[in-house]
Write an enzyme that holds these catalytic residues in place. Sequence first.
Site, short mmCIF file in Angstrom:
data_model
loop_
_atom_site.label_atom_id
_atom_site.label_comp_id
_atom_site.label_asym_id
_atom_site.label_seq_id
_atom_site.Cartn_x
_atom_site.Cartn_y
_atom_site.Cartn_z
N ASN A 207 25.71 17.80 69.18
CA ASN A 207 25.11 16.58 68.45
C ASN A 207 23.89 16.44 68.53
O ASN A 207 23.33 15.20 68.10
CB ASN A 207 25.75 15.33 69.56
CG ASN A 207 27.00 15.77 69.26
OD1 ASN A 207 28.05 15.59 68.15
ND2 ASN A 207 27.71 15.93 70.60
N ARG A 208 22.25 17.06 68.38
CA ARG A 208 21.34 17.42 67.92
C ARG A 208 21.03 17.48 69.35
O ARG A 208 20.08 17.16 69.28
CB ARG A 208 20.59 16.06 66.90
CG ARG A 208 21.38 16.88 65.57
CD ARG A 208 21.10 17.98 65.18
NE ARG A 208 20.86 18.14 63.19
CZ ARG A 208 21.80 18.99 62.54
NH1 ARG A 208 22.92 19.40 63.77
NH2 ARG A 208 22.24 19.26 61.67
#
Length: 230
Positions: A207-208
């Site tokens: 999710n970065r």
Amino acid sequence: MIPLRRDLFIFVTDFDTMNSIADIRKEYKLQALSEKDILAEPIRQFDKWWQEAQVGQLEEANAMTLATASSDGIPSARIVLLKGFSQEGFSFFTNYNSFKGQQLLENPRACLVFFWKELERQVRITGLVGKLSEADSDAYFASRPEGSQIGAWASPQSQVISDREWLEENESKIRKQFENKPVHRPSFWGGYLLRPITIEFWQGRPNRLHDRIQYNLQKDGTWLTERLAP
């Protein structure tokens, strides 16, 4: 300030490929990097990651982006090869008269970036750059294959030349000059050492929300570690 060519920008974004480029993404999930797992000194931490890159048999793990800038702040970046590291810093070799050599002469600050995609890792190193000793440069030059030694003499790196034929003819001429003789290091070629001031270790996460741990060199020679937001 360079004016923005809005007409050109609009023209480029009309291509269907722009959507496909924007859709390129990868979910990073191999490993994590936490404060409790890192070593106290960044060079030791780099060595740990370096050894893991060797175990993983990463192709050209020593390839790194070297970013430099002129005295008026114009940046330039290219890929070079790491040739050694120690508590002193990170070393590489090049033509002193090359574009990067000229920028380092004007502004002896630089940044190195390693991207090891197979491990979902990145290391970013900023610091001050100086030349290695002539003895160190001589020793490394002597270890190079003869073809690379001849190439160092033959290429006026970063200079404009007429064509490929000129380069090959110059190489042939240099090769004849050193026929049956050892090829010594040209005075315009040698090594640099980047002494780090900051080193950031980046580990890709889902999710970065990546892990970023940065070491900052303190006035007393110790290192302060901090977590950076992804």
